[in-house]
Design an enzyme around this catalytic site. Structure first.
Site, short mmCIF file in Angstrom:
data_model
loop_
_atom_site.label_atom_id
_atom_site.label_comp_id
_atom_site.label_asym_id
_atom_site.label_seq_id
_atom_site.Cartn_x
_atom_site.Cartn_y
_atom_site.Cartn_z
N HIS A 14 0.87 -1.20 0.00
CA HIS A 14 0.00 0.00 0.00
C HIS A 14 0.89 1.24 0.00
CE1 HIS A 14 -3.79 2.22 1.40
NE2 HIS A 14 -2.85 3.16 1.26
N HIS A 16 1.59 5.41 -1.78
CA HIS A 16 1.22 6.58 -2.59
C HIS A 16 2.49 7.12 -3.24
CE1 HIS A 16 -2.83 6.86 -0.81
NE2 HIS A 16 -2.23 6.31 0.23
N LYS A 100 -9.56 0.17 -5.47
CA LYS A 100 -9.55 0.86 -4.18
C LYS A 100 -10.90 1.50 -3.90
CE LYS A 100 -7.76 2.42 -0.41
NZ LYS A 100 -6.74 3.40 -0.15
N HIS A 137 -10.41 1.56 2.15
CA HIS A 137 -10.15 2.55 3.18
C HIS A 137 -11.35 2.47 4.12
CE1 HIS A 137 -8.39 6.41 4.75
NE2 HIS A 137 -9.55 6.32 5.38
N ASP A 248 1.62 2.71 3.48
CA ASP A 248 0.79 3.92 3.32
C ASP A 248 1.68 5.17 3.32
OD1 ASP A 248 -1.52 5.30 2.80
OD2 ASP A 248 -2.12 5.47 4.89
O1 DOR Z 1 -2.98 9.68 5.71
C1 DOR Z 1 -3.36 9.36 4.59
N1 DOR Z 1 -2.82 9.91 3.49
N2 DOR Z 1 -4.35 8.47 4.47
C2 DOR Z 1 -4.92 8.19 3.29
O2 DOR Z 1 -5.81 7.41 3.26
C3 DOR Z 1 -4.49 8.90 2.07
C4 DOR Z 1 -3.13 9.39 2.19
C5 DOR Z 1 -2.75 10.40 1.12
O3 DOR Z 1 -3.03 10.14 -0.05
O4 DOR Z 1 -2.16 11.41 1.46
ZN ZN Z 2 -3.19 5.18 1.61
#
Ligand code: DOR
Ligand code: ZN
Length: 350
Positions: A14, A16, A100, A137, A248
């Site tokens: 997971h 980004h 997602k 989520h 994450d």
């Molecule tokens: O803290 C987070 N940041 N939780 C999420 O679900 C998304 C993520 C983000 O994309 O910045």
């Molecule tokens: Zn995330």
């Protein structure tokens, strides 16, 4: 005392990576230490079709250094207009690895998310048929529900009924932050799993709020009470295949976090493996780290193991990680676990 550990090259289930300059800056931190990553689709605008996921994958690959063995595993953002046939095509191609589900408004860039899961049941039924995992989520968004209860209430009111309605659907409850999340996963069969982040094994809500507001510990779902952190630790070191690493790691500029309305997201890609070795050593469970970081997630997604290995070596002196990463005129602040990191990461060839 163990000072060396060799594990199969890990995966981040997971992650980004963003787009543009941010993508170029952060991708090498992940591709240095991870063989693969499940890449979240919450760009602006979100990645909602197979074609968009393919184009995004190509942009990611263009930012991977040529000597890093790394494969991005793509996801699509579920909307109430998602076409099940498009997902089936992307899955057949081996491009789409998950879909997602963001409840609309739950977190960063989730405005195109799903307002009512009942509106996407035909898509979920198709996903169950073709074995495509739903990545959730898991927080309700109703304003009357306290932010610290939103994961538990989601599990009770949305996830449990959904799981009963489509019991064969593969589900990953992403970045669980509660004992309720751990217990829910344990109550299901092995088509239901959860990712656990590095930071939720280390911080509880006091870290965010005691002695001043610390925006670099703010993420969603927000860290909960200590008893929940301990439940996450037990799950991570348990050897139970349904729990695996999803960092994450979510980069935001330092300025956008240190603000009167700071963004949610913690950036940990660069020091995650050192943090995890510290946590697993503290739990006297170093031998369980490989399962959590390298084996369980691959098994859930039906992937073969990465051919390379990673050596973790405990040094005499702390490893020097940067506090911030430059991005143009700005910076990204790196997750500070609050203790020195002695475990160094060495990537071994296949
Ligand atoms: O803290 C987070 N940041 N939780 C999420 O679900 C998304 C993520 C983000 O994309 O910045
Ligand atoms: Zn995330």
């Amino acid at each position: 005392m163990t000072t060396e550990l060799i594990i199969q090259r890990p995966d981040d289930l997971h992650l980004h990576l963003r787009d543009g300059d941010m993508l170029k800056v952060v991708t090498p931190h992940t591709s240095a230490d991870f063989g693969r990553a499940i890449v979240m689709p919450n760009l602006i605008p979100p990645v909602v079709t197979t074609d968009q996921a393919r184009a995004y994958r190509d942009r990611i690959l263009a930012s991977v250094p040529s000597d890093h063995p790394f494969e991005p595993l793509m996801t699509v953002y579920l909307t109430e207009g998602t076409d099940p046939e498009d997902l089936a095509t992307g899955t057949r191609e081996g491009l789409i690895r998950g879909v997602k589900l963001y409840p609309a408004g739950a977190t960063t860039n989730s405005d195109s998310g799903v307002r009512d899961v009942n509106n996407v049941l035909p898509v979920l039924e198709k996903m169950a048929e073709i074995g495509l995992p739903l990545l959730i989520h898991g927080e309700v968004t109703s304003p009357e529900i306290d932010i610290f209860d939103r994961e538990r209430v989601f599990i009770e009111t949305i996830l449990a009924p959904l799981q009963q309605k489509i019991p064969d659907l593969k589900i990953v409850l992403e970045h669980i932050t509660t004992k309720d999340g751990v217990d829910f996963v344990k109550s299901c069969a092995d088509n239901v799993a959860a990712t656990i982040t590095t930071h939720h094994l280390i911080i509880n809500r006091n870290h965010i709020l005691v002695g001043g507001i610390r925006p670099h510990y703010y993420c969603l779902p927000v860290a909960k009470r200590e008893e929940h952190r301990l439940a996450l630790r037990s799950a991570a070191i348990s050897g139970d295949k349904r729990f695996f690493l999803g960092t994450d790691s979510a980069p935001h500029t330092t300025g956008s976090k240190e603000s009167s309305c700071g963004c949610a997201g913690i950036y940990s890609s660069i020091n995650t493996l050192s943090c995890l070795a510290h946590v697993f050593e503290e739990e006297e469970a170093l031998e369980k780290l490989e399962g959590f970081a390298s084996l369980h997630g691959a098994a859930f997604y039906g992937l073969s193991l990465n051919p390379q290995k990673t050596k973790l070596v405990k040094q005499q002196n702390p490893v020097d990680y940067p506090e911030t990463i430059a991005i143009g005129e700005e910076t990204i602040t790196v997750f500070d676990p609050g203790f020195p990191l002695y475990w160094d990461v060495k990537n071994l060839p296949a």
